[in-house]
Design a protein around this motif. Sequence first.
Motif, PDB file in Angstrom:
ATOM      1  N   GLU A 271      70.506 -49.752  72.384  1.00 19.27           N
ATOM      2  CA  GLU A 271      70.884 -49.045  73.615  1.00 19.27           C
ATOM      3  C   GLU A 271      72.250 -49.471  74.150  1.00 19.27           C
ATOM      4  O   GLU A 271      72.639 -49.058  75.246  1.00 19.27           O
ATOM      5  CB  GLU A 271      69.820 -49.245  74.690  1.00 19.27           C
ATOM      6  CG  GLU A 271      68.499 -48.554  74.397  1.00 19.27           C
ATOM      7  CD  GLU A 271      67.620 -48.405  75.630  1.00 19.27           C
ATOM      8  OE1 GLU A 271      67.903 -49.066  76.651  1.00 19.27           O
ATOM      9  OE2 GLU A 271      66.654 -47.623  75.575  1.00 19.27           O
ATOM     10  N   LEU A 272      72.993 -50.268  73.386  1.00 17.71           N
ATOM     11  CA  LEU A 272      74.262 -50.804  73.881  1.00 17.71           C
ATOM     12  C   LEU A 272      75.229 -49.707  74.310  1.00 17.71           C
ATOM     13  O   LEU A 272      75.777 -49.736  75.424  1.00 17.71           O
ATOM     14  CB  LEU A 272      74.913 -51.688  72.813  1.00 17.71           C
ATOM     15  CG  LEU A 272      76.287 -52.264  73.164  1.00 17.71           C
ATOM     16  CD1 LEU A 272      76.210 -53.129  74.415  1.00 17.71           C
ATOM     17  CD2 LEU A 272      76.851 -53.076  71.988  1.00 17.71           C
ATOM     18  N   GLU A 273      75.467 -48.733  73.453  1.00 18.40           N
ATOM     19  CA  GLU A 273      76.430 -47.674  73.784  1.00 18.40           C
ATOM     20  C   GLU A 273      75.941 -46.821  74.944  1.00 18.40           C
ATOM     21  O   GLU A 273      76.734 -46.408  75.801  1.00 18.40           O
ATOM     22  CB  GLU A 273      76.701 -46.814  72.552  1.00 18.40           C
ATOM     23  CG  GLU A 273      77.450 -47.543  71.452  1.00 18.40           C
ATOM     24  CD  GLU A 273      78.731 -48.217  71.952  1.00 18.40           C
ATOM     25  OE1 GLU A 273      79.478 -47.558  72.730  1.00 18.40           O
ATOM     26  OE2 GLU A 273      78.972 -49.379  71.609  1.00 18.40           O
ATOM     27  N   MET A 274      74.657 -46.547  74.995  1.00 23.16           N
ATOM     28  CA  MET A 274      74.106 -45.775  76.104  1.00 23.16           C
ATOM     29  C   MET A 274      74.305 -46.501  77.429  1.00 23.16           C
ATOM     30  O   MET A 274      74.670 -45.895  78.448  1.00 23.16           O
ATOM     31  CB  MET A 274      72.617 -45.492  75.863  1.00 23.16           C
ATOM     32  CG  MET A 274      71.963 -44.619  76.931  1.00 23.16           C
ATOM     33  SD  MET A 274      71.259 -45.576  78.311  1.00 23.16           S
ATOM     34  CE  MET A 274      69.776 -46.228  77.549  1.00 23.16           C
ATOM     35  N   ILE A 275      74.090 -47.805  77.432  1.00 24.29           N
ATOM     36  CA  ILE A 275      74.267 -48.613  78.649  1.00 24.29           C
ATOM     37  C   ILE A 275      75.735 -48.616  79.060  1.00 24.29           C
ATOM     38  O   ILE A 275      76.062 -48.519  80.256  1.00 24.29           O
ATOM     39  CB  ILE A 275      73.762 -50.048  78.410  1.00 24.29           C
ATOM     40  CG1 ILE A 275      72.247 -50.065  78.159  1.00 24.29           C
ATOM     41  CG2 ILE A 275      74.114 -50.951  79.583  1.00 24.29           C
ATOM     42  CD1 ILE A 275      71.409 -49.584  79.310  1.00 24.29           C
ATOM     43  N   ARG A 276      76.634 -48.717  78.104  1.00 24.22           N
ATOM     44  CA  ARG A 276      78.067 -48.704  78.423  1.00 24.22           C
ATOM     45  C   ARG A 276      78.481 -47.376  79.050  1.00 24.22           C
ATOM     46  O   ARG A 276      79.295 -47.342  79.983  1.00 24.22           O
ATOM     47  CB  ARG A 276      78.876 -48.981  77.159  1.00 24.22           C
ATOM     48  CG  ARG A 276      78.944 -50.464  76.808  1.00 24.22           C
ATOM     49  CD  ARG A 276      79.737 -50.744  75.568  1.00 24.22           C
ATOM     50  NE  ARG A 276      80.001 -52.177  75.432  1.00 24.22           N
ATOM     51  CZ  ARG A 276      80.200 -52.798  74.288  1.00 24.22           C
ATOM     52  NH1 ARG A 276      80.167 -52.115  73.133  1.00 24.22           N
ATOM     53  NH2 ARG A 276      80.456 -54.086  74.257  1.00 24.22           N
ATOM     54  N   LEU A 277      77.947 -46.279  78.548  1.00 23.08           N
ATOM     55  CA  LEU A 277      78.263 -44.967  79.103  1.00 23.08           C
ATOM     56  C   LEU A 277      77.691 -44.800  80.511  1.00 23.08           C
ATOM     57  O   LEU A 277      78.289 -44.142  81.364  1.00 23.08           O
ATOM     58  CB  LEU A 277      77.726 -43.863  78.183  1.00 23.08           C
ATOM     59  CG  LEU A 277      78.438 -43.697  76.832  1.00 23.08           C
ATOM     60  CD1 LEU A 277      77.688 -42.707  75.957  1.00 23.08           C
ATOM     61  CD2 LEU A 277      79.880 -43.260  77.037  1.00 23.08           C
ATOM     62  N   LEU A 278      76.558 -45.427  80.761  1.00 23.92           N
ATOM     63  CA  LEU A 278      75.881 -45.314  82.049  1.00 23.92           C
ATOM     64  C   LEU A 278      76.560 -46.140  83.132  1.00 23.92           C
ATOM     65  O   LEU A 278      76.546 -45.776  84.311  1.00 23.92           O
ATOM     66  CB  LEU A 278      74.418 -45.749  81.889  1.00 23.92           C
ATOM     67  CG  LEU A 278      73.500 -45.695  83.104  1.00 23.92           C
ATOM     68  CD1 LEU A 278      73.306 -44.250  83.569  1.00 23.92           C
ATOM     69  CD2 LEU A 278      72.135 -46.309  82.756  1.00 23.92           C
ATOM     70  N   ALA A 279      77.187 -47.256  82.724  1.00 24.80           N
ATOM     71  CA  ALA A 279      77.699 -48.234  83.681  1.00 24.80           C
ATOM     72  C   ALA A 279      78.935 -47.734  84.426  1.00 24.80           C
ATOM     73  O   ALA A 279      79.854 -47.167  83.832  1.00 24.80           O
ATOM     74  CB  ALA A 279      78.024 -49.536  82.955  1.00 24.80           C
ATOM     75  N   LYS A 280      78.977 -47.983  85.734  1.00 33.48           N
ATOM     76  CA  LYS A 280      80.160 -47.737  86.557  1.00 33.48           C
ATOM     77  C   LYS A 280      81.070 -48.967  86.502  1.00 33.48           C
ATOM     78  O   LYS A 280      80.681 -50.013  85.962  1.00 33.48           O
ATOM     79  CB  LYS A 280      79.728 -47.416  87.986  1.00 33.48           C
ATOM     80  CG  LYS A 280      79.084 -46.038  88.121  1.00 33.48           C
ATOM     81  CD  LYS A 280      78.814 -45.686  89.574  1.00 33.48           C
ATOM     82  CE  LYS A 280      78.262 -44.259  89.689  1.00 33.48           C
ATOM     83  NZ  LYS A 280      78.001 -43.872  91.103  1.00 33.48           N
ATOM     84  N   PRO A 281      82.288 -48.895  87.053  1.00 37.25           N
ATOM     85  CA  PRO A 281      83.235 -50.011  86.927  1.00 37.25           C
ATOM     86  C   PRO A 281      82.726 -51.364  87.425  1.00 37.25           C
ATOM     87  O   PRO A 281      83.183 -52.412  86.953  1.00 37.25           O
ATOM     88  CB  PRO A 281      84.433 -49.529  87.758  1.00 37.25           C
ATOM     89  CG  PRO A 281      84.375 -48.045  87.653  1.00 37.25           C
ATOM     90  CD  PRO A 281      82.914 -47.703  87.661  1.00 37.25           C
ATOM     91  N   ASN A 282      81.796 -51.372  88.385  1.00 41.65           N
ATOM     92  CA  ASN A 282      81.281 -52.655  88.896  1.00 41.65           C
ATOM     93  C   ASN A 282      80.284 -53.311  87.944  1.00 41.65           C
ATOM     94  O   ASN A 282      79.888 -54.466  88.150  1.00 41.65           O
ATOM     95  CB  ASN A 282      80.606 -52.455  90.256  1.00 41.65           C
ATOM     96  CG  ASN A 282      79.408 -51.533  90.192  1.00 41.65           C
ATOM     97  OD1 ASN A 282      79.540 -50.368  89.832  1.00 41.65           O
ATOM     98  ND2 ASN A 282      78.235 -52.044  90.532  1.00 41.65           N
ATOM     99  N   VAL A 283      79.888 -52.602  86.893  1.00 42.97           N
ATOM    100  CA  VAL A 283      78.950 -53.138  85.894  1.00 42.97           C
ATOM    101  C   VAL A 283      79.711 -53.426  84.602  1.00 42.97           C
ATOM    102  O   VAL A 283      80.236 -52.515  83.960  1.00 42.97           O
ATOM    103  CB  VAL A 283      77.795 -52.153  85.614  1.00 42.97           C
ATOM    104  CG1 VAL A 283      76.868 -52.708  84.534  1.00 42.97           C
ATOM    105  CG2 VAL A 283      77.017 -51.876  86.904  1.00 42.97           C
TER     106      VAL A 283
END
Length: 427
Positions: A271-283
Amino acid sequence: MARYCVSDPSVRLLLTELALTNRSIGYIQVKKLKYALVHEWLTPLATGGSELVVQEILKHVDEADVYALIDFESANPESYLFGRQIGTTFLQHFPSARSGVQKYLPLLPLAIEQLDLREYDILLSSSHAVAKGILSSPQQLHVCYCHTPMRYAWDLTFDYLRSSKAGRGIPGLLTRYLLHRLRQWDVISANRVDYFIANSQHTARRIWRCYRRRAEVIYPPVNIERFSLMRQKQDFYVTVCRLVSYKNVSAIVEAFNQLGHTLIVIGTGPELEMIRLLAKPNVQVLGWQPASMVEKYMAEAKAFVYAACEDFGIALVEAQACGTPVISYAAGGALETVLDIRQHPETGTGLFFSSQTAAALVEAVEEFEQLQGKFEPESCRLRAQQFAPEVFGQRYLAFVERCYQEFQSGDFFTLSGSGESVRRSEW
């Protein structure tokens, strides 16, 4: 295995202790017991809590011979198993076994049953899949440290089917049948264990539900000394775990997207790429990080955040070892390792939220922001020390000794968890 024709219980106890410690006294020479320790797989990629249990057991029973489905650690100069002779199965020679023997799941039960362990007196298994399925004789004591009944066959069956291509269409029917047969074998093989140990009360309940067997709870060892107590915290939160669906990291990221607080996500997985796409700049999603960086972020974070239901959850204890409080989903092993400050105002080490949703976590983080001044890093450290390796070692050895004494009883043998007694003459 040595037999004793002794009626005095105190003499029998003395002889048992001598046997377990391989000692002699006066003219009494007790046969040296032979131990086998069986684990599922030993590879450089397998570095979780179950491998820490194996390592700790070998510190106390270093004469044990080690067996596994596959072994790529004895040739690894950086491993504690380097140079050790380890027995393996036919899966050792299968293509790509090093990167994950789970791909041969239908063959795992057959493979573990091919280990010939007849020469040993005491069989110790460390099992989260099939290790407990080793074959034994009535003269051999088998004590299983069960990290979990295999999750993909029980609790996570539908998650596994939903997230895998093998769970859909015609292949999905075959996969469901194979999991059905695997559950049948899993229950049958549980009857080969004389005594179960669970890594938490949560796991003990799952063992009872799956196998109808009682288990002694002995918490796994956590390397507390690896982490330094840090009293001054920085203005960020952290989560560390494998990025797989049941860890529910997406809910954590969604919550912090709403909150705007800085969150560090450490770990890798499908799920690494999915999490990166989901994250806003503060994450900040850092992916895999070396141990030194994991320790640094854990120690400096204002809180460690976790949203999965774990059987034990070593990372939660590691965070507390740094003096870092925990914000966790209120389920599984977390309820046994973290003290909610609302129930323990003087010694609290964390805060629970009741559902695995972003909304519930947002509410918990907002409450944590109001309460964070009440958390004492020393209280977190003290809580973590209750799960230190020496505590595990003492309890594990004491339990194995007690099992051996009962197993060697001259009149009867109590079947662990069943409440039934079988006389030796009835074996």
